[in-house]
Motif scaffolding. Structure first.
Motif, short mmCIF file in Angstrom:
data_model
loop_
_atom_site.label_atom_id
_atom_site.label_comp_id
_atom_site.label_asym_id
_atom_site.label_seq_id
_atom_site.Cartn_x
_atom_site.Cartn_y
_atom_site.Cartn_z
N VAL A 147 34.92 -73.40 -10.99
CA VAL A 147 33.89 -73.68 -9.97
C VAL A 147 34.43 -74.86 -9.17
CG1 VAL A 147 31.53 -74.43 -9.52
CG2 VAL A 147 32.00 -72.91 -11.46
N THR A 148 34.48 -74.71 -7.85
CA THR A 148 35.03 -75.79 -7.03
C THR A 148 34.04 -76.23 -5.96
OG1 THR A 148 36.07 -74.28 -5.43
CG2 THR A 148 37.38 -74.93 -7.37
N PHE A 149 34.14 -77.50 -5.58
CA PHE A 149 33.35 -78.09 -4.49
C PHE A 149 34.37 -78.61 -3.47
CE2 PHE A 149 30.59 -77.96 -8.07
CZ PHE A 149 29.30 -77.92 -7.60
N ALA A 150 34.44 -77.95 -2.33
CA ALA A 150 35.44 -78.28 -1.30
C ALA A 150 36.84 -78.25 -1.89
CB ALA A 150 35.14 -79.62 -0.67
N GLY A 151 37.09 -77.30 -2.77
CA GLY A 151 38.41 -77.14 -3.36
C GLY A 151 38.67 -78.01 -4.56
N VAL A 152 37.74 -78.90 -4.90
CA VAL A 152 37.92 -79.80 -6.05
C VAL A 152 37.19 -79.21 -7.25
CG1 VAL A 152 37.55 -82.12 -6.96
CG2 VAL A 152 38.09 -81.78 -4.53
N PRO A 153 37.85 -79.07 -8.40
CA PRO A 153 37.18 -78.49 -9.56
C PRO A 153 35.95 -79.29 -9.98
CG PRO A 153 39.55 -78.59 -9.92
CD PRO A 153 39.27 -79.37 -8.67
N ALA A 154 34.91 -78.55 -10.39
CA ALA A 154 33.73 -79.22 -10.93
C ALA A 154 34.12 -80.10 -12.11
CB ALA A 154 32.70 -78.18 -11.38
N ALA A 155 33.38 -81.19 -12.30
CA ALA A 155 33.66 -82.07 -13.43
C ALA A 155 33.53 -81.31 -14.74
CB ALA A 155 32.71 -83.27 -13.40
N SER A 156 32.60 -80.36 -14.77
CA SER A 156 32.43 -79.45 -15.90
C SER A 156 31.51 -78.32 -15.45
CB SER A 156 31.83 -80.16 -17.12
OG SER A 156 30.51 -80.61 -16.83
N PHE A 157 31.55 -77.21 -16.16
CA PHE A 157 30.60 -76.14 -15.85
C PHE A 157 30.37 -75.27 -17.08
CE2 PHE A 157 34.65 -74.04 -15.00
CZ PHE A 157 34.46 -72.73 -15.45
N THR A 158 29.21 -74.64 -17.10
CA THR A 158 28.82 -73.74 -18.19
C THR A 158 28.30 -72.45 -17.59
OG1 THR A 158 28.19 -75.60 -19.60
CG2 THR A 158 27.32 -73.44 -20.19
#
Length: 338
Positions: A119-130
């Protein structure tokens, strides 16, 4: 005798492979391979003479024959169907905004989330995801730059279209509060000036919400002070976080206990000493309906020059940051006739 397969579970899986499949039957002991079509399983384990678990390899979509190879021969085949994984679609974000520092827990809704790998935000990976389900993911935002950030989900079926956005908000900053003092009874309108104030959700006077507030612009908010006492720093909360505090203090209401002298001529010029309490922030002294020039001597004393007016009693009041004191009577006396 060669092994036999009676059942396979599950009956299907994605074309990307990695599905753990359980084969049951007979004669499984000593098996040397499990094949999906002509491709060996990624791995397999002989659990017993009647059961093998195998991990499916990648394969084109469609029905595939699964067989078990044993020194005694090759088993009959059972059908496993490879299904192309759907491309994920993101249809909603809640909340849809948060601070540039990251750390916001965001719920993504949509379709095709099973097996999500990123999961990315403006190409940056989410800090964590479930991955909560095929239609929901919970992700924690990374830090980002102020503005709109495209949110995407990647699964074995591909990456979602850039149709969903999370809005990073810069932290609010306060530079001033005007006035910086008000009555303990509340009710004063305070103009807050700063930056990044849009979408403010709260204005706090210490630990108490403003009675009401209006976001005028990105640089200004007007707020009605609630009742309070003492020092009460003001902060603003927006999607970008909590602002720095600016000073605001509550001032007790003034009182008047004496006017000296309490009478004078109808002409202007009599210097009257007003005695009372909480007079240090005096902003007006009024004789009847006329504002008089005045000087604050101390917190308990103000001197004022009585204006001219007709003979008779009038009320004298003092207004401070804490309010207007109940008035005392000053009497103008007409000069004696000739």
């Amino acid at each position: 005798m060669p092994p036999t397969i009676s059942t396979i579970s599950p009956l299907q899986g994605p074309t990307t492979g990695s599905t753990t499949v359980t084969l049951t039957g007979t004669g499984m002991t000593g098996s040397t391979a499990v094949r999906f079509g002509s491709t060996n399983a990624t791995s397999f384990t002989v659990n017993s003479a009647t059961q093998i678990t195998a991990v499916s390899p990648p394969h084109a979509a469609g029905a595939t024959a699964v067989t078990v190879v044993n020194p005694t021969g090759t088993s009959n085949s059972v059908t496993f169907t490879y299904v192309a994984a759907p491309t994920p679609v993101v249809t909603g974000l809640a909340p849809s905004n948060g601070p540039t520092s990251g750390g916001t827990s965001v719920t993504l809704t949509g379709t095709g989330f099973t097996g999500a790998t990123a999961v990315t935000f403006a190409g940056v990976p989410a800090a964590s995801f479930t991955v909560n389900s095929a239609s929901q993911i919970t992700a924690v935002t990374p830090s980002g730059s102020a503005g709109a950030a495209v949110v995407t989900v990647t699964t074995p079926g591909g990456t979602s279209a850039p149709d969903a956005f999370f809005f990073y908000a810069a932290p609010p900053v306060l530079s001033s509060a005007e006035p910086a003092r008000g009555s303990t009874a509340g009710g004063v309108t305070v103009t807050l000036t700063g930056s990044n104030l849009l979408n403010a959700g709260h204005v706090w006077f210490d630990n108490t919400n403003a009675t009401s507030f209006t976001v005028v612009s990105a640089t200004q908010i007007t707020a009605i002070a609630p009742p309070g006492t003492g020092s009460s720093p003001i902060t603003v909360i927006t999607p970008g976080g909590t602002s720095n505090p600016v000073a605001f203090s509550y001032v007790p209401g003034p009182t008047l206990t004496a006017l000296v002298p309490s009478s004078g001529p109808t002409s202007a010029g009599t210097l009257v000493t007003l005695t009372g309490t909480n007079l240090a922030t005096a902003s007006a002294v009024v004789f009847g309906a006329v504002t008089a020039p005045f000087t604050v001597v101390s917190n308990t004393q103000v001197t004022a020059t009585a204006p001219a007016g007709p003979a008779g009693p009038i009320t004298v009041t003092v207004t401070t940051a804490g309010g207007t004191a109940p008035g005392l009577t000053y009497t103008r006396k007409a000069p004696p006739g000739i």
